[in-house]
Design an enzyme around this catalytic site. Sequence first.
Site, short mmCIF file in Angstrom:
data_model
loop_
_atom_site.label_atom_id
_atom_site.label_comp_id
_atom_site.label_asym_id
_atom_site.label_seq_id
_atom_site.Cartn_x
_atom_site.Cartn_y
_atom_site.Cartn_z
N GLY A 140 71.54 88.23 4.37
CA GLY A 140 72.09 89.35 5.13
C GLY A 140 72.87 88.87 6.33
N SER A 141 72.78 89.60 7.40
CA SER A 141 73.64 89.35 8.56
C SER A 141 73.31 88.08 9.34
CB SER A 141 73.61 90.54 9.51
OG SER A 141 74.24 91.65 8.91
N THR A 142 72.17 87.43 9.05
CA THR A 142 71.94 86.14 9.70
C THR A 142 73.01 85.13 9.28
OG1 THR A 142 70.39 85.46 7.95
CG2 THR A 142 69.45 86.48 9.93
#
Length: 484
Positions: A216-218
């Site tokens: 995801g956004s990591t």
Amino acid sequence: MNRPLRRLAMVVVAMFVLLVGGVSWVQFGQASALNNDTRNVRTLYREYGKPRGPIVVAGQAIASSTPSDDAFGYQRSYANGPLYSSVTGFYSVVNGPSGLESTENSVLSGTADSLFLTRLQDLITGKQPLGSSVELTINPAAQQAAWDALGDQRGAVVAIDPTTGAILAMVSKPGYDPNVLASHDTAAAGAAYKELLAADGNPLLNTTIKETYAPGSTFKLITAAAALESGRYTADTSIPSPTVLALPQTSATITNFGGETCGDGTTTTLTDALRISCNTAFAQLGMDLGQGALAAQADKFGFDDGSLAIPMSAAKSVFPSPLNAPQLAQSAIGQYSVSVTPLQMAMVSAAIANGGKLMTPYLVQTVRTADLDVVSQASPSVLSTAVSPATAATLRDMMISVVENGTGKAAKIPGIQVAGKTGTAQTTDQSAPHAWFTAFAPADAPRVAVAVLVEHGGTLGNEATGGLVAAPIAKAVMKAVLGK
């Protein structure tokens, strides 16, 4: 001598040669295979008939051997078994070893080549051979904090000292009790193993290193790193951030979490895009940078390396290839088929924290003989240069803004500056997203980098985000390491 006698003598000699050759082959050529055959009960008796070295955390044995009253001689037992199950693994009469019990088997059993002189000395003096102790890098307070903070949720936590690569915490849930598998009651141990194999959540799998997930956004940390390293972007560069991003070659679109607008709905800065985790901005940025730049940057952080061992081998984190434009856009925000281990995301934060130098992660600090002589000791080493010091400093400041006034506020620690990044990774239409958080602290002099994964949103399910669910867990672990 007549001809029949000569023939008979030749047959007898040939049979004798075959007999001697066969015996020699069994005794020497097949000796190792026969000794190591799991069906050879004498091998088990020999292994269990001498003390196995302990596995030690902060001076306390978390795995040890004590005399038993049965034919096996010694019983392996685990203090706080479930807490350390992802680290120790198990040593079982029926099911063999796993985890550190497997990878460090030769030193724990005293059969390693490095212990030859010790074995020779024991032989000369008549002393009973003993296994060596394996001392770990684990911080017990951090391990306990990770275990407690995860609670009954499925997930994983990894904490690393960014300056050395020493692993400070490694928790995978659901865990299990290695003691039931180490039982000398073979029927009970076999039944317990089968039960764990069939259990919901696969407790025998160490998900910190053996399972991969969409980050995801990591992953936006890597996309931001690629942008900064290209020399075409700074933290203040304005980048496109439409409320809805139409993907080329398809009718599909990308939107932001909750349909939010980034910046003025047209553009935003790179810093603000990371602070609020703007999907459309990073998806477009990924397409602008190109597949080659993202893949190369991911590799510098440790992706696509199947050789990493801590000493347990880690699954390879993957940035996919080849990609068309829509797939590249999805990959730039950690979706499509990007897959990572929790260890990998801890390594990303650790590299940024350490000025761009990614240290090789390791779990074993020291191996000692039973007489406390040092056999081997870990020496920190650089795995790669992930980014330049200037890029690392910029990413650190951007990650501070995430925690100070962005999506990661739940990771704030009073009196300590924390740098972090949230992630909420979509899985399937039928399953809740995974919640992620990766961070390091103190931001100006890092002592711990951490990654937290909570599978399918944990107790919040579809309502979960990385900031709500994973960030507080990371905070608890960082506070434990920092003594706060």
